[in-house]
Write a protein that holds these residues in place. Structure first.
Motif, short mmCIF file in Angstrom:
data_model
loop_
_atom_site.label_atom_id
_atom_site.label_comp_id
_atom_site.label_asym_id
_atom_site.label_seq_id
_atom_site.Cartn_x
_atom_site.Cartn_y
_atom_site.Cartn_z
N VAL A 219 46.67 37.11 30.65
CA VAL A 219 45.86 37.33 31.85
C VAL A 219 45.40 38.78 31.85
O VAL A 219 46.21 39.71 31.86
CB VAL A 219 46.66 37.03 33.13
N VAL A 220 44.08 38.99 31.80
CA VAL A 220 43.56 40.37 31.78
C VAL A 220 43.01 40.79 33.14
O VAL A 220 42.94 41.98 33.44
CB VAL A 220 42.47 40.55 30.70
N SER A 235 42.51 36.41 27.98
CA SER A 235 42.13 36.89 26.65
C SER A 235 42.90 36.11 25.59
O SER A 235 44.11 35.88 25.74
CB SER A 235 42.44 38.39 26.53
N HIS A 236 42.20 35.74 24.50
CA HIS A 236 42.82 34.94 23.43
C HIS A 236 42.57 35.59 22.07
O HIS A 236 41.72 36.48 21.94
CB HIS A 236 42.23 33.52 23.43
N THR A 242 38.34 33.42 28.25
CA THR A 242 37.96 32.30 29.11
C THR A 242 37.96 32.75 30.56
O THR A 242 38.74 33.63 30.96
CB THR A 242 38.91 31.09 28.92
N PHE A 243 37.06 32.15 31.34
CA PHE A 243 36.85 32.55 32.73
C PHE A 243 36.93 31.32 33.62
O PHE A 243 36.30 30.29 33.34
CB PHE A 243 35.46 33.20 32.85
N SER A 281 33.92 29.26 31.76
CA SER A 281 33.10 29.92 30.73
C SER A 281 33.97 30.35 29.56
O SER A 281 35.16 30.65 29.72
CB SER A 281 32.41 31.16 31.30
N VAL A 282 33.35 30.38 28.38
CA VAL A 282 33.99 30.89 27.16
C VAL A 282 33.11 32.00 26.61
O VAL A 282 31.89 31.83 26.48
CB VAL A 282 34.17 29.79 26.10
N PHE A 283 33.72 33.13 26.29
CA PHE A 283 33.01 34.25 25.68
C PHE A 283 33.68 34.60 24.35
O PHE A 283 34.90 34.49 24.22
CB PHE A 283 33.05 35.49 26.59
N ARG A 284 32.86 34.98 23.39
CA ARG A 284 33.41 35.52 22.14
C ARG A 284 32.79 36.88 21.90
O ARG A 284 31.58 37.01 21.78
CB ARG A 284 33.15 34.60 20.95
#
Length: 296
Positions: A219-220, A235-236, A242-243, A281-284
């Motif tokens: 958890v960020v 954060s992964h 992921t949001f 949401s997914v961010f890379r």
């Protein structure tokens, strides 16, 4: 009598001498092989051959994708790993092979590495945990100099599990049970009707439904704003974030490590929302990715 004895002795000698010669010829062959110089005298003059195998040469076989083909099936057909085919052919979506595509199938297991600025053979070998000499031999490099953009085959290297899951579209689990009420991409705003880009998906649900971590992570950030309502950022590995937004409640705090499937909050309708749902949401590396391509 003397004449008979004379012929007898001559006959005996005629039989004895050939028999003795045969016994003398067979004697060395009848000795145990442990006797030096005996047992296999005919092999002694022969030079010993080296038992060290010759370096295996890298080759590729072209394969045209046919209806019904899968990466796993092709890999089994050619006795190589799925990683090897996926990596060398830069396959991004293993589930959607295009019929007619020509794949290059290596004759050994390994990965493709494109040389980047600052790379050396030793640093590449450390990255993939292989021997630098094997990289030299397989790629037939006469010296250690390599060029930026050069493609190298790294023998016996394997894709990280998270990267393999990404290519197979099985990276993230659905964070909540429900239905996709709004997809990823451009859409009309549900309240104003204005054209806006939706950087995630909305999953319809019921107030209080559990929201779970889509993948192991940390958890960020948690908080509240007028748009997202109550939200969580996880954060992964692999540069993924992921949001989770519009939550009724938050069950984690920044710094916590959570496991895939662990409850982190509850579905709500906080913030800019028309009803109970989860915005996911997914961010890379900070850029949005369509979650549907990675969910299972």
């Amino acid at each position: 009598m003397q004449l008979k004895e004379k012929y007898f002795h001559i006959g005996y000698a005629g039989l004895f001498l050939p028999a003795l010669a045969i016994l003398l010829w067979m004697a060395p062959h009848r000795l145990p092989h442990s006797h030096p110089g005996q047992g296999q005298p005919a092999l002694l003059p022969m030079a010993l051959e080296s038992t060290e195998p010759a370096p295996r040469r890298l080759t590729f076989i072209p394969y045209k994708v046919a209806p019904g083909d899968t990466i796993s099936g092709i890999a089994e057909m050619y006795n190589v790993t799925q990683d090897s085919i996926i990596s060398w052919n830069s396959i991004e979506k293993a589930r959607t092979l295009q019929i007619g595509t020509i794949l290059q199938i290596p004759n050994m297991n390994g990965l493709m590495h494109e040389v980047k600025a600052g790379d050396t053979l030793d640093s590449i070998a450390r990255k993939y945990e292989v021997d630098a000499q094997s990289i030299r031999e397989v790629n037939e490099l006469e010296e250690d100099s390599i060029q930026v953009g050069q493609r190298l085959f790294i023998p016996e290297a394997k894709l990280p599990a998270i990267e393999l899951r990404r290519v197979w579209g099985e990276l993230f689990r659905y964070p909540v049970r429900g239905w996709i009420s709004s997809p990823y991409g451009w859409r009309s705003d549900p309240i104003t009707g204005a054209r806006r880009f939706h950087n995630g998906i909305d999953i319809g649900g019921f107030e209080g439904d559990p929201v779970r971590a889509a993948l192991d992570g940390r958890v960020v950030e948690t908080g509240y704003n007028e748009s997202a309502g109550n939200y969580i950022f996880l954060s992964h590995v692999g540069g993924y974030t992921t949001f989770y937004a519009h939550l009724r409640s938050i069950h984690v705090t920044p710094g916590m490590y959570v496991r895939e499937g662990q409850k982190i909050g509850e579905v709500g309708s906080t913030g800019y929302s028309t009803g109970p749902h989860l915005h996911f949401s997914v961010f890379r590396w900070g850029r949005p990715v369509n979650p549907v391509l990675l969910l299972y």
